[in-house]
Design a protein around this motif. Structure first.
Motif, PDB file in Angstrom:
ATOM      1  N   ILE A 149       0.844  -1.201   0.000  1.00  0.00           N
ATOM      2  CA  ILE A 149       0.000   0.000   0.000  1.00  0.00           C
ATOM      3  C   ILE A 149       0.878   1.251   0.000  1.00  0.00           C
ATOM      4  O   ILE A 149       0.633   2.191  -0.756  1.00  0.00           O
ATOM      5  CB  ILE A 149      -0.970   0.004   1.199  1.00  0.00           C
ATOM      6  N   ALA A 150       1.911   1.260   0.840  1.00  0.00           N
ATOM      7  CA  ALA A 150       2.811   2.422   0.902  1.00  0.00           C
ATOM      8  C   ALA A 150       3.461   2.670  -0.448  1.00  0.00           C
ATOM      9  O   ALA A 150       3.533   3.814  -0.913  1.00  0.00           O
ATOM     10  CB  ALA A 150       3.876   2.207   1.979  1.00  0.00           C
ATOM     11  N   LYS A 185      -4.752   9.817  -3.488  1.00  0.00           N
ATOM     12  CA  LYS A 185      -6.216   9.877  -3.426  1.00  0.00           C
ATOM     13  C   LYS A 185      -6.675   8.913  -2.333  1.00  0.00           C
ATOM     14  O   LYS A 185      -6.692   7.699  -2.534  1.00  0.00           O
ATOM     15  CB  LYS A 185      -6.850   9.469  -4.755  1.00  0.00           C
ATOM     16  N   LEU A 186      -7.009   9.468  -1.194  1.00  0.00           N
ATOM     17  CA  LEU A 186      -7.480   8.659  -0.068  1.00  0.00           C
ATOM     18  C   LEU A 186      -8.986   8.504  -0.228  1.00  0.00           C
ATOM     19  O   LEU A 186      -9.780   9.226   0.364  1.00  0.00           O
ATOM     20  CB  LEU A 186      -7.115   9.367   1.242  1.00  0.00           C
ATOM     21  N   ASN A 187      -9.377   7.554  -1.103  1.00  0.00           N
ATOM     22  CA  ASN A 187     -10.790   7.360  -1.425  1.00  0.00           C
ATOM     23  C   ASN A 187     -11.427   6.300  -0.525  1.00  0.00           C
ATOM     24  O   ASN A 187     -10.762   5.742   0.351  1.00  0.00           O
ATOM     25  CB  ASN A 187     -10.956   7.006  -2.911  1.00  0.00           C
ATOM     26  N   SER A 239      -3.402  -3.266  -6.654  1.00  0.00           N
ATOM     27  CA  SER A 239      -3.060  -4.114  -7.802  1.00  0.00           C
ATOM     28  C   SER A 239      -2.151  -3.368  -8.774  1.00  0.00           C
ATOM     29  O   SER A 239      -2.497  -3.181  -9.916  1.00  0.00           O
ATOM     30  CB  SER A 239      -4.327  -4.574  -8.505  1.00  0.00           C
ATOM     31  N   ASN A 240      -0.996  -2.892  -8.297  1.00  0.00           N
ATOM     32  CA  ASN A 240      -0.026  -2.295  -9.236  1.00  0.00           C
ATOM     33  C   ASN A 240       1.372  -2.473  -8.740  1.00  0.00           C
ATOM     34  O   ASN A 240       1.723  -2.940  -7.780  1.00  0.00           O
ATOM     35  CB  ASN A 240      -0.281  -0.821  -9.504  1.00  0.00           C
ATOM     36  N   TYR A 292       2.788   6.051  -2.558  1.00  0.00           N
ATOM     37  CA  TYR A 292       3.931   6.942  -2.742  1.00  0.00           C
ATOM     38  C   TYR A 292       4.141   7.304  -4.211  1.00  0.00           C
ATOM     39  O   TYR A 292       4.589   8.392  -4.530  1.00  0.00           O
ATOM     40  CB  TYR A 292       5.193   6.294  -2.162  1.00  0.00           C
ATOM     41  N   LYS A 293       3.800   6.361  -5.103  1.00  0.00           N
ATOM     42  CA  LYS A 293       3.981   6.584  -6.543  1.00  0.00           C
ATOM     43  C   LYS A 293       2.990   7.603  -7.108  1.00  0.00           C
ATOM     44  O   LYS A 293       3.210   8.151  -8.181  1.00  0.00           O
ATOM     45  CB  LYS A 293       3.811   5.268  -7.313  1.00  0.00           C
ATOM     46  N   GLN A 294       1.889   7.844  -6.408  1.00  0.00           N
ATOM     47  CA  GLN A 294       0.852   8.752  -6.907  1.00  0.00           C
ATOM     48  C   GLN A 294       1.317  10.212  -6.768  1.00  0.00           C
ATOM     49  O   GLN A 294       1.795  10.599  -5.701  1.00  0.00           O
ATOM     50  CB  GLN A 294      -0.441   8.569  -6.117  1.00  0.00           C
TER      51      GLN A 294
END
Length: 149
Positions: free
Chosen positions: A17-18, A28-30, A148-149, A22-24
């Motif tokens: 998750i981190a 976006k905390l949806n 999923s990335n 971090y890559k964004q």
């Protein structure tokens, strides 16, 4: 990037998750990531200081808050609505006092690291706050799924 977060000892779930967050360019905390994202921000507070974040929730204020503070919050339910708990991000803005308690807002800004009672805590310095409609489901839940990335 994953190696950067794997030294924390918090397991692959939060490492994944981190790494994804971090890559964004703007985190976006949806609804889907809200609770797991908050946990990740708490675990890796130093790493996320200076990053931009966007989220939405209701305005939550406590008596001890300064006039420029509120929490952009969501309720989480474990079993039933009677056990709902408030989770969120502390926001600081010169316009904080104009936002009514329980009104829904979308907030975007930069995360700043603070020491509070000896612990690292991230505060969202709001650059933009706008009113929004409450979502159809105002509650958020732990997803227990790695991105999923």
């Amino acid at each position: 990037m994953k190696n950067h977060f794997s030294n924390g000892g918090f397991g692959d779930f939060y490492t994944d998750i981190a790494t994804s967050m971090y890559k964004q360019p703007v985190i976006k905390l949806n609804d889907k990531i809200f609770l797991d994202g908050l946990t990740t921000l708490e675990l890796y507070a130093q790493d996320f200081a200076g990053k931009e974040l966007e989220t939405l929730g209701f305005v939550y204020k406590e008596p001890g808050f300064a006039s420029n503070q509120f929490v952009v919050a969501r309720f989480s339910v474990t079993c039933c609505t009677a056990d709902a708990s408030v989770f969120g991000v502390l926001v600081e803005s010169e316009s904080a006092s104009k936002w009514a308690k329980d009104s829904w807002v979308q907030v975007r800004g930069k995360l700043e690291l603070r020491k509070v009672d000896g612990f690292d805590m991230l505060v969202l310095k709001a650059a933009h706050i706008q009113p929004v409609q409450a979502p159809k489901d105002p509650y958020v839940y732990y997803s227990y799924e790695a991105p999923s990335n």
